[in-house]
Design a protein around this motif. Sequence first.
Motif, PDB file in Angstrom:
ATOM      1  N   GLU A  40       1.132  -5.357   1.711  1.00 49.23           N
ATOM      2  CA  GLU A  40      -0.018  -6.288   1.017  1.00 49.23           C
ATOM      3  C   GLU A  40      -0.488  -7.326   1.778  1.00 49.23           C
ATOM      4  O   GLU A  40       0.153  -8.275   2.196  1.00 49.23           O
ATOM      5  CB  GLU A  40       0.605  -6.583  -0.429  1.00 49.23           C
ATOM      6  CG  GLU A  40       1.010  -5.473  -1.357  1.00 49.23           C
ATOM      7  CD  GLU A  40       1.217  -6.144  -2.822  1.00 49.23           C
ATOM      8  OE1 GLU A  40       0.233  -6.327  -3.512  1.00 49.23           O
ATOM      9  OE2 GLU A  40       2.291  -5.811  -3.260  1.00 49.23           O
ATOM     10  N   LEU A  41      -1.735  -7.506   1.749  1.00 54.24           N
ATOM     11  CA  LEU A  41      -2.558  -8.560   2.384  1.00 54.24           C
ATOM     12  C   LEU A  41      -3.466  -9.049   1.220  1.00 54.24           C
ATOM     13  O   LEU A  41      -3.728  -8.284  -0.136  1.00 54.24           O
ATOM     14  CB  LEU A  41      -3.299  -8.040   3.493  1.00 54.24           C
ATOM     15  CG  LEU A  41      -2.772  -7.738   4.856  1.00 54.24           C
ATOM     16  CD1 LEU A  41      -3.550  -7.225   5.823  1.00 54.24           C
ATOM     17  CD2 LEU A  41      -1.782  -8.876   5.360  1.00 54.24           C
ATOM     18  N   PRO A  42      -4.091 -10.130   1.235  1.00 48.26           N
ATOM     19  CA  PRO A  42      -5.129 -10.578   0.205  1.00 48.26           C
ATOM     20  C   PRO A  42      -6.373  -9.609   0.099  1.00 48.26           C
ATOM     21  O   PRO A  42      -7.033  -9.319   0.882  1.00 48.26           O
ATOM     22  CB  PRO A  42      -5.672 -11.950   0.823  1.00 48.26           C
ATOM     23  CG  PRO A  42      -4.522 -12.576   1.661  1.00 48.26           C
ATOM     24  CD  PRO A  42      -3.905 -11.292   2.379  1.00 48.26           C
ATOM     25  N   GLY A  43      -6.044  -8.934  -1.116  1.00 52.55           N
ATOM     26  CA  GLY A  43      -7.256  -8.061  -1.584  1.00 52.55           C
ATOM     27  C   GLY A  43      -6.973  -6.753  -0.939  1.00 52.55           C
ATOM     28  O   GLY A  43      -7.777  -5.678  -1.202  1.00 52.55           O
ATOM     29  N   LYS A  44      -5.892  -6.432  -0.375  1.00 55.54           N
ATOM     30  CA  LYS A  44      -5.502  -5.015   0.290  1.00 55.54           C
ATOM     31  C   LYS A  44      -4.000  -4.802  -0.176  1.00 55.54           C
ATOM     32  O   LYS A  44      -3.207  -5.477   0.200  1.00 55.54           O
ATOM     33  CB  LYS A  44      -5.837  -5.201   1.648  1.00 55.54           C
ATOM     34  CG  LYS A  44      -7.068  -5.327   2.155  1.00 55.54           C
ATOM     35  CD  LYS A  44      -7.257  -5.274   3.477  1.00 55.54           C
ATOM     36  CE  LYS A  44      -8.807  -5.446   4.269  1.00 55.54           C
ATOM     37  NZ  LYS A  44      -9.597  -4.461   3.911  1.00 55.54           N
ATOM     38  N   ARG A  45      -3.897  -3.385  -0.275  1.00 53.11           N
ATOM     39  CA  ARG A  45      -2.569  -2.787  -0.635  1.00 53.11           C
ATOM     40  C   ARG A  45      -2.635  -1.489   0.062  1.00 53.11           C
ATOM     41  O   ARG A  45      -3.430  -0.717   0.075  1.00 53.11           O
ATOM     42  CB  ARG A  45      -2.207  -2.688  -1.942  1.00 53.11           C
ATOM     43  CG  ARG A  45      -0.838  -2.085  -2.363  1.00 53.11           C
ATOM     44  CD  ARG A  45      -0.420  -1.815  -3.694  1.00 53.11           C
ATOM     45  NE  ARG A  45       0.651  -1.108  -4.100  1.00 53.11           N
ATOM     46  CZ  ARG A  45       1.812  -1.624  -4.192  1.00 53.11           C
ATOM     47  NH1 ARG A  45       1.936  -3.114  -4.368  1.00 53.11           N
ATOM     48  NH2 ARG A  45       2.901  -0.900  -4.549  1.00 53.11           N
ATOM     49  N   ARG A  46      -1.573  -1.017   0.974  1.00 52.07           N
ATOM     50  CA  ARG A  46      -1.450  -0.066   1.752  1.00 52.07           C
ATOM     51  C   ARG A  46      -0.169   0.759   2.182  1.00 52.07           C
ATOM     52  O   ARG A  46       0.673  -0.204   2.354  1.00 52.07           O
ATOM     53  CB  ARG A  46      -2.136  -0.458   3.243  1.00 52.07           C
ATOM     54  CG  ARG A  46      -2.254   0.701   4.177  1.00 52.07           C
ATOM     55  CD  ARG A  46      -2.651   0.338   5.566  1.00 52.07           C
ATOM     56  NE  ARG A  46      -2.592   1.477   6.338  1.00 52.07           N
ATOM     57  CZ  ARG A  46      -2.621   1.289   7.874  1.00 52.07           C
ATOM     58  NH1 ARG A  46      -2.528   0.020   8.505  1.00 52.07           N
ATOM     59  NH2 ARG A  46      -2.560   2.359   8.564  1.00 52.07           N
TER      60      ARG A  46
END
Length: 253
Positions: free
Chosen positions: A74-80
């Motif tokens: 998880e990064l700011p605004g992103k989930r992968r």
Amino acid sequence: MTSPFVLRAADVAAYSPANHTGTANQRIIGKETVGARRVEVLLGTISRGHGALPHAHPNLEQAGYLLAGEGVSELPGKRRSLRAGDWSFNAAGVFHRFEVVSDEPVQVMVVYAPPYSENPNAAVVADGMDDPRFRAGAIEARDVPVDASPIDLPHYQRAQVRPVISRQTVDSRFLDIYMVELAADGCVAPHALPDVEQVLFVRCGAIDGQIDGQPFQAIAGEWIFVPENKELSLEAVRTPCALVVIRAHDAAT
């Protein structure tokens, strides 16, 4: 043939890193193992439900390459979702977290530039996922492209080279990382890179080479450290060979 430039995980003790749970790290490339000044490479083993708590590194970049298992990044605004063979990238100052979701432990190669060395001043811990700092910086968050076009990399002959971490792919400042496939008769011509430290990870196959005139041999699962300004040459041994080539340097201008 033993070489001071070739490193193996079996020769490196494990430790529990800060800001992580259920994690055992081995510092393969670092100041204490090879005198590295620009890059640090770790092998992390993480059990299910554990991983990295939300944190950021204000002044260094971090890349990760999954060797086994599956996790969620998880990064700011992103989930992968990440699986074996996938790369992740955390730019300087961007908050991130990681959790293992597979029953199989994750094994991940982690690259820092400049080195982290568990320096408490080189990490900032968020107050959970609701911390506004975790949501900030979304504009700096980058996904690593999975379909970057092959490039010609100077000195690499009979090789297919794909950039994964670079200024062009993720706007990196300190790191360039390439996935390299060497043909059975492929080689790397003698060259030295001023003010750049290199690390090569052998994904499969075997190589013979020289660093600063000293011969070495390396097989799958081993790392090769090339100090800055030292001449490197190598060739595949009888069969095709796959490498990760890591280069660490001063920030691009």
